[in-house]
Write an enzyme that holds these catalytic residues in place. Structure first.
Site, short mmCIF file in Angstrom:
data_model
loop_
_atom_site.label_atom_id
_atom_site.label_comp_id
_atom_site.label_asym_id
_atom_site.label_seq_id
_atom_site.Cartn_x
_atom_site.Cartn_y
_atom_site.Cartn_z
N ASP A 186 0.88 -1.17 0.00
CA ASP A 186 0.00 0.00 0.00
C ASP A 186 0.92 1.22 0.00
O ASP A 186 1.48 1.58 1.04
CB ASP A 186 -0.90 -0.03 1.24
N GLU A 228 -7.73 0.65 -4.34
CA GLU A 228 -7.75 0.70 -2.88
C GLU A 228 -9.12 0.35 -2.28
O GLU A 228 -9.16 -0.44 -1.34
CB GLU A 228 -7.28 2.09 -2.41
N ASP A 287 -13.47 6.45 2.39
CA ASP A 287 -12.08 6.57 2.80
C ASP A 287 -11.81 8.03 3.16
O ASP A 287 -11.75 8.90 2.30
CB ASP A 287 -11.18 6.11 1.63
N LYS A 323 3.04 10.78 -4.24
CA LYS A 323 1.95 10.06 -4.91
C LYS A 323 1.01 11.01 -5.65
O LYS A 323 0.38 10.64 -6.63
CB LYS A 323 1.18 9.26 -3.86
#
Ligand SMILES: *[C@@H]1O[C@H](CO)[C@@H](O)[C@H](O)[C@H]1NC(C)=O
Ligand SMILES: *[C@@H]1O[C@H](CO)[C@@H](O)[C@H](O)[C@H]1NC(C)=O
Ligand SMILES: *[C@@H]1O[C@H](CO)[C@@H](O)[C@H](O)[C@H]1NC(C)=O
Ligand SMILES: *[C@@H]1O[C@H](CO)[C@@H](O)[C@H](O)[C@H]1NC(C)=O
Ligand SMILES: *[C@@H]1O[C@H](CO)[C@@H](O)[C@H](O)[C@H]1NC(C)=O
Length: 446
Positions: free
Chosen positions: A39, A207, A229, A104
């Site tokens: 992850d 994810e 999330d 990211k």
């Protein structure tokens, strides 16, 4: 020997081999996992494995027992490249420009020049435009640039080493998760980061799908799964639909300016206002603001379990007569103390918490689904620990969300399960559990 006798003898041999294999499987030590689950998060990353012997997922800890490492990479004058906690620890002493985080957000992305400029302004390190792609400028003894995928590779290498140390074998294969909204190019560059770390990527999974797998939802009879999330700075909501054991993303929406940092910011503003009321001045020193920020952050975390916490912070306040502006030497510290109740925290953030429902409503509308048709709700990200947020979601749906897996580790747990599947670990026989959806776009509601 008759023909049928031969056949039956062959049959017995096959049966015996089968039994030997079966018994061997029972008595031999379970095989060591060969495929890891990664992850690579915006702020933290983790690595996990599936143990076929026990059927358990192990999220691998570092030598200090920490199951995630910060997504931070730092470059030193001696030519070292540090990743994770070492990089973060160094960030304070090292020239801040040589410590890169949030990579990211840039990986595999083509930016409009003005958008990239705007993004760079938010960071202490320098981001330059290389024909639409972001690059980070590092100035140690020499000046050079590194790509977002290079930063990613150093984090993945770190995770790979943590796994190798724990398992005692060399790891060459992995499964990795990416945000559902990542396009093909962003996925390709994430794979490139892993390749640079010496890892072959067997599969890239979304994810939210990973989070649903962490709850075993790939094995049970459910159709519609909603994944919420809520991290430090962004909210992502995905509506998944399960068809024949495979997950398909039906709709995505979110708010990339809403998260835990905003809730802490409200507490910080409140604390500063309390200081002004009590002492007639506000803190001006960077160190004092930093201490206050840390105190309210700790209070926020504690308010998940407690209904009230006290914060105590020594502040160096300049005299009110001169308006509290810095002058002369730094004053002696004055202790500022205040109680923060959970009710107050919820009141200060009421409007922000309410914003969580907007993308949920959007995905239901876009997926043409009534909220009653959602079978399971999965909560991911540290901010979903906040009791008021859980209540808001359970009240909206009239049922409890799935929260038993640590919300910070739900994604890595699911990726590790997928890694177990790719590694051929019995009894997981399916090889894929996600149907890619190339046409879907995420709706942003900022
Ligand atoms: C960088 O400079 C420092 C001192 O200025 C020196 O000790 C170090 O060896 C240099 N590193 C490299 C990689 O040249
Ligand atoms: C810059 O990007 C464009 C379009 O993506 C491409 O055609 C061009 O070759 C690139 N130039 C360089 C110097 O990489
Ligand atoms: C991604 O990688 C695949 C396989 O290497 C390649 O076929 C595809 O063109 C790449 N796509 C993009 C957008 O870079
Ligand atoms: C939060 O809890 C920890 C451990 O229980 C404690 O050490 C800390 O002082 C608490 N912080 C606040 C602000 O209450
Ligand atoms: C969570 O997920 C499991 C499936 O593994 C399900 O059986 C359970 O009822 C769900 N809901 C809650 C509130 O835990």
């Amino acid at each position: 020997m008759t023909m049928s006798g031969e056949v039956s003898m062959i049959g017995s041999v096959i049966l015996a081999l089968f039994l030997a294999g079966y018994l061997g499987q029972q008595y031999l030590p379970p095989p060591t996992p060969k495929v890891i689950g990664l992850d690579l998060g915006t702020t933290f990353c983790s690595v996990g494995v599936f143990h076929p012997g026990t059927g358990d997922v192990e999220v691998i800890a570092d030598q200090q027992g920490r199951k995630s490492i910060p997504s931070t990479v730092s470059f030193t004058a001696s030519g070292e490249v540090l990743a994770g906690y070492e990089a973060q620890d160094l960030a304070d002493s090292n020239h801040q420009k040589n410590t890169v985080y949030d990579a990211k957000r840039f990986i595999g992305k083509i930016f409009e020049p003005e958008v990239l400029e705007e993004e760079s302004a938010r960071y202490p390190f320098e981001v330059v435009n290389n024909n639409g792609s972001a690059e980070f400028v590092i100035s140690t003894n020499s000046t050079f640039t590194v790509s977002p995928e290079f930063i990613g590779s150093r984090l993945l290498l770190r995770l790979k080493k943590m796994a190798e140390r724990q398992l005692g074998v060399t790891i060459q294969k992995a499964v990795i998760s990416v945000p559902a909204e990542f396009d093909e190019r962003q996925r390709n560059y994430t794979i490139r980061a892993a390749n640079l770390a010496g890892l072959e990527i067997l599969r890239v999974i979304n994810e939210p799908t990973a989070a649903a797998m962490a709850y075993g939802l790939h094995k049970v009879d459910v159709f519609n799964v909603l994944v919420v999330d809520l991290g430090g700075g962004t909210l992502d909501v995905s509506l998944l639909n399960k068809q024949g054991g495979m997950f398909l993303t039906r709709a995505m929406a979110g708010n990339n300016k809403l998260g835990g940092q905003d809730f802490s910011q409200r507490l910080l503003q409140y604390a500063i206002e309390r200081v002004r009321q009590e002492f007639g001045v506000v803190p001006v020193l960077k160190e004092d603001i930093h201490s206050l920020r840390q105190a309210v952050e700790a209070a926020k975390l504690n308010l998940t379990l407690k209904t009230s916490v006290n914060i105590r912070v020594p502040l160096h306040l300049y005299p009110a007569e001169s308006g509290g502006a810095p002058q002369g030497s730094v004053p002696e510290p004055t202790v500022f103390q205040t109680e923060i109740t959970r009710d107050l925290f919820e009141e200060l953030n009421k409007d922000l918490f309410q914003k969580i429902l907007a993308p949920i409503e959007t995905v239901l509308t876009e997926g043409r689904l009534d909220k009653e048709e959602v079978d399971e709700i999965v909560l991911v990200g540290g901010s979903t620990r906040i009791p008021r947020i859980r209540r808001l979601i359970s009240e909206y749906f009239g049922k409890e969300p799935n929260t038993s897996v640590d919300p910070d580790l739900a994604v890595v747990t699911g990726v590790a399960i997928q890694a177990g599947i790719m590694g051929g670990s019995w009894p997981l026989q399916v090889s894929a559990i996600e149907i890619p959806n190339r046409h879907l776009r995420k709706t942003n509601l900022n």
